[in-house]
Design an enzyme around this catalytic site. Structure first.
Site: not given
Length: 370
Positions: A7, A10, A12-13, A32, A101, A125, A204
């Site tokens: 999670m 956002g 989507d997750s 994370l 990642c 997500g 990011c």
């Protein structure tokens, strides 16, 4: 099935976690922590992994009534993604940190830890689909395949091309059959505060989007020459690491071309700290060689017909491919432009992801300077 839902904070997750719960799984939310000095607030739509994001993820988990934890992976992320990103650019290559990642953090460190703690799988997500197809040789008589998402504009199968068979067997992508507007509508119906939260974007950890400036702060200014293919000096730069093949803007050329044509970066030489520019036709390549091959299933035998994609949201190009030792060769049916070492080439069979490799060489008309 016991599932860790990654999670990010956002929309989507959040919906991915909700869908896994609705499907009857025992779900635990995990955020994370990828930075030891996470910002209090998101600086822009590019940023992520802030304290604000962790709080958003926790509020969604509370609304779903699932346990929630924050796992510290900052050191692993710094080493496997950020330091790798800097080293690749310093060596004159153009990496994709999202692939790294996914490979090293979300589907190695995260999945490995989840399995070690007794979980069965990880859900994220990402916009991609996993399909199960009959295979008598596979466990349970079914084989899992990775496919493109229904929403082509959001499809993330390219950055998941590093996943192998074992990782696919332990992964869920609940959003792959849905478009982004429908996901936001579903989040709103669930009462999630993140329903209208803006998406984060690559890269990011460079919140302002200024990759060259970020690299210059890490590597220091390294003034050098911008030259043409004959070696004539046309301008200066602050570091060859800040340029990539196919780049046209920000070249700072002081000598205009005699014919008025546009010039592009056709190569960089970090040994001499030189950026080479030339006409667009020098960007065309017909053959790509990649290493660090990752197969989403068994490695192909012999030559196969594929679609080759070299950018996350780029076009798929018809090609043939074949493994050769530790490398993968891709012969393109039509010449494409702007392929840089360090990028990833992801191979498709229709919508199915075959595998991926990191580009080490792209063959084209060889200029005199090489």
């Amino acid at each position: 099935m016991r599932v860790v839902a990654a999670m990010s904070g956002g929309v989507d997750s959040a919906v991915a976690a909700a869908r896994m719960l609705e499907a009857g799984h025992e779900v635990v939310g995990v955020h994370l922590a990828l930075s030891r000095s996470a910002a209090t607030l998101r600086e822009s739509a590019r940023g992520c992994c802030t304290i604000e994001d962790a709080g958003d993820a926790r509020r969604v988990a509370d609304r779903l009534g699932i346990p929630f934890y924050v796992w510290d992976m900052a050191q692993r992320f710094a080493q496997d993604v950020v330091e790798d990103f800097v080293a690749e650019y310093a060596a004159g290559r153009t990496p994709n940190p999202c692939l790294r990642c996914n490979e090293k953090i979300k589907f190695a460190a995260l999945l490995d830890k989840a399995l070690a703690l007794g979980f069965d799988a990880v859900a994220t997500g990402h916009y991609a689909q996993i399909r199960e197809v009959p295979d008598p040789s596979a466990s349970g008589g079914l084989r899992r395949e990775l496919h493109r998402a229904v929403d082509g504009a959001k499809d993330q199968s390219y950055v998941l091309g590093v996943l192998d068979t074992d990782q696919l067997a332990r992964s869920f992508f609940p959003l792959g059959d849905t478009t982004k507007p429908d996901i936001r509508a579903e989040a709103a119906a669930q009462g999630f505060s993140v329903a209208k939260k803006p998406d984060s974007h690559d890269i990011c950890f460079i919140a302002d989007g200024d990759t060259r400036g970020w690299l210059a702060r890490r590597l220091g200014e390294q003034p050098g020459d911008v030259v043409d293919t004959d070696g004539q000096v046309l301008g200066e730069h602050g570091g060859a690491f800040g340029y990539t093949v196919g780049q046209r803007r920000g070249l700072g050329l002081k000598v205009p071309p005699a014919d008025g044509s546009k010039r592009y970066v056709v190569g960089t030489d970090t040994a001499t700290n030189t950026v080479v520019v030339g006409p667009q036709e020098l960007l065309g390549v017909d053959h790509i060689v990649g290493d660090h091959a990752r197969w989403c299933g068994s490695a192909p035998e012999g030559v196969i017909e594929v679609g080759a994609q070299v950018r996350a949201h780029g076009q798929e190009h018809p090609a043939t491919a074949w493994p050769e030792g530790e490398q993968v060769h891709v012969a393109l049916q039509e010449r494409i432009r702007g392929v840089a070492p360090g990028q990833s080439v992801v191979l498709y069979d229709g919508t199915r992801v075959v595998g991926s490799a990191t580009i080490v060489r792209a063959d084209r008309a060889v200029p005199a300077w090489s």
